[in-house]
Design a protein around this motif. Sequence first.
Motif, short mmCIF file in Angstrom:
data_model
loop_
_atom_site.label_atom_id
_atom_site.label_comp_id
_atom_site.label_asym_id
_atom_site.label_seq_id
_atom_site.Cartn_x
_atom_site.Cartn_y
_atom_site.Cartn_z
N VAL A 1 -5.84 3.31 7.35
CA VAL A 1 -6.12 1.97 7.72
C VAL A 1 -7.19 2.02 9.00
O VAL A 1 -6.60 2.53 9.98
CB VAL A 1 -4.85 1.11 7.83
CG1 VAL A 1 -5.21 -0.20 8.51
CG2 VAL A 1 -4.03 1.36 6.90
N ALA A 2 -8.03 1.27 9.14
CA ALA A 2 -8.85 0.91 10.23
C ALA A 2 -8.86 -0.19 10.85
O ALA A 2 -9.13 -1.40 10.13
CB ALA A 2 -10.49 1.45 9.74
N LEU B 1 1.09 -1.07 0.09
CA LEU B 1 0.01 0.10 0.03
C LEU B 1 0.87 1.20 -0.06
O LEU B 1 0.53 2.29 -0.73
CB LEU B 1 -0.94 0.00 1.19
CG LEU B 1 -2.12 -1.06 1.17
CD1 LEU B 1 -2.76 -1.16 2.48
CD2 LEU B 1 -3.01 -0.81 0.04
N ALA B 2 1.95 1.28 0.85
CA ALA B 2 2.90 2.38 0.84
C ALA B 2 3.70 2.62 -0.72
O ALA B 2 4.02 3.71 -0.78
CB ALA B 2 3.99 2.10 1.88
N ARG C 1 -1.09 -6.73 16.85
CA ARG C 1 -1.95 -5.52 16.68
C ARG C 1 -1.22 -4.33 17.02
O ARG C 1 -1.28 -3.44 16.16
CB ARG C 1 -3.14 -5.60 17.36
CG ARG C 1 -4.13 -4.22 17.32
CD ARG C 1 -5.59 -4.35 17.70
NE ARG C 1 -6.13 -3.15 17.37
CZ ARG C 1 -7.45 -2.94 17.55
NH1 ARG C 1 -8.19 -3.85 17.42
NH2 ARG C 1 -7.98 -1.67 17.32
N SER C 2 -0.72 -4.39 18.11
CA SER C 2 0.13 -3.02 18.36
C SER C 2 1.49 -2.89 17.46
O SER C 2 1.57 -1.51 16.74
CB SER C 2 0.70 -3.18 19.82
OG SER C 2 1.55 -4.28 20.13
N LYS C 3 2.04 -3.74 17.12
CA LYS C 3 3.09 -3.76 16.04
C LYS C 3 2.76 -3.40 14.87
O LYS C 3 3.38 -2.67 14.01
CB LYS C 3 4.05 -5.18 15.99
CG LYS C 3 4.66 -5.53 17.09
CD LYS C 3 5.70 -6.74 17.13
CE LYS C 3 6.19 -7.20 18.18
NZ LYS C 3 7.05 -8.29 18.14
N ALA D 1 1.83 0.68 10.43
CA ALA D 1 1.01 1.35 9.63
C ALA D 1 1.34 2.94 9.53
O ALA D 1 1.49 3.58 8.68
CB ALA D 1 -0.38 1.34 9.71
N GLN D 2 1.56 3.28 10.75
CA GLN D 2 2.18 4.60 11.03
C GLN D 2 3.55 5.07 10.54
O GLN D 2 3.73 6.13 9.69
CB GLN D 2 2.32 4.96 12.59
CG GLN D 2 0.86 5.21 13.22
CD GLN D 2 0.04 6.27 12.68
OE1 GLN D 2 0.48 7.29 12.22
NE2 GLN D 2 -1.37 6.10 13.24
#
Length: 419
Positions: free
Chosen positions: A283-284, A247-248, A267-269, A274-275
């Motif tokens: 991204v949701a 996507l990037a 999830r946290s990673k 994504a950031q």
Amino acid sequence: MSGPRIAVVLKGYPRLSETFIAQEILALERRGLAIDIWSLRKPTDRFRHPMHAAVSARVAYLPEYLRDDPRRVLRGLAWACRRPRFAALIRLFLRDLRRDPTASRLRRLGQALVLAREVDPAVSHLHVHFLHTPGSVVRYTSLLTGRGWSFSAHAKDIWTTPAWELSEKLAAADWGVTCTRDGLARLDALAPGRTRLAYHGLDLGRFPDPPAMRPARDGSDPVAPLRLLCVGRLVAKKGHDDLFAALAALPAGLHWRLALIGGGELRSKLQTLAQEHGLGDRVAFRGALPQPDIIAAMREADLFVLPTKPAPGGDRDGLPNVLMEAASQELPILATAFAGTPEFIDDGVHGVLVPPGEPEALARALQALAAEPERRHRLGRAARHRLVQDFSEAAGITLIAGRLAASAGIILTAREEAA
């Protein structure tokens, strides 16, 4: 329900990520089989699928850790010591322990002692989902009680269990099934002819008809971005890191949004990743959701993406059920040519497949499919046709129900066999 019963043993029940197991149990009940469910751990998901409420099987939980309920474990041990097969069980356990000296191995023995003592006397056969730790519990229980057992092997259990352990379990079981040709080849290489292929398929009666039409979004309009959907546990084998990298790499003029459904350890990673890729606002992370919400998301999406690949520890997918769910809604699919996925999707016919672990190829396919709404429409229709023609639930359930009934001494009526 009177008569013989079947104990189905699995690692956790109910689980949102294992719709195929609940679907199978429900279908077996409709064929006239009386089932008790034994789970090695209690569920942690916040939601349940509607089909879980439709399952009538009694559910019992073994102590996940032996310290959780030492009295049950000690009662199981005291009961087992008086059984004529106890010495044979201990010999097998000690042989396993020498090769796998872990606390998990001891835990499986303790759970087997509890199961053997507490299982309904009417249970005449044991069936286990997954050959790794649940398979050990059932094998020990079978040896201690003299009941026959069978298995359904899926993905992680096939690819991360040592060959010595798989070989011995395959030899000890009465019979077994697995859900992909990829997995069948692995098991047949260790014990030829012990396992049959039985695709999970999909019970289309539980799904709405596909949407009459989808908007022809192509990502050129920032007000109407391309809607991407990925459904899968947030674990390494699902390839979310490759998806973010792809996507990037998309051009700035291609506007898109990604809905990511699934819970898991990464999830946290993945949120941090994504950031780092600059994708955070597009991204949701929606977490684990019940099936009606997932189907609603599929009906709203333009493209389903699932770039599975081998995990570092050897774990890998089978044939992800979510691909068939996407096909039920004529949602076009972009995935990787890996594990069982090519058994359902022919590249360029029922969807688009790219090599696993190659974000650049994934990005190129994303960009091409974004620009071709009509091609996406054709792929979605072809995937649903493939699902209806070749991956209905009936064939696999007929095989499993027949084998279970024969093993348990249950006589099915013609009506039940055709349910």
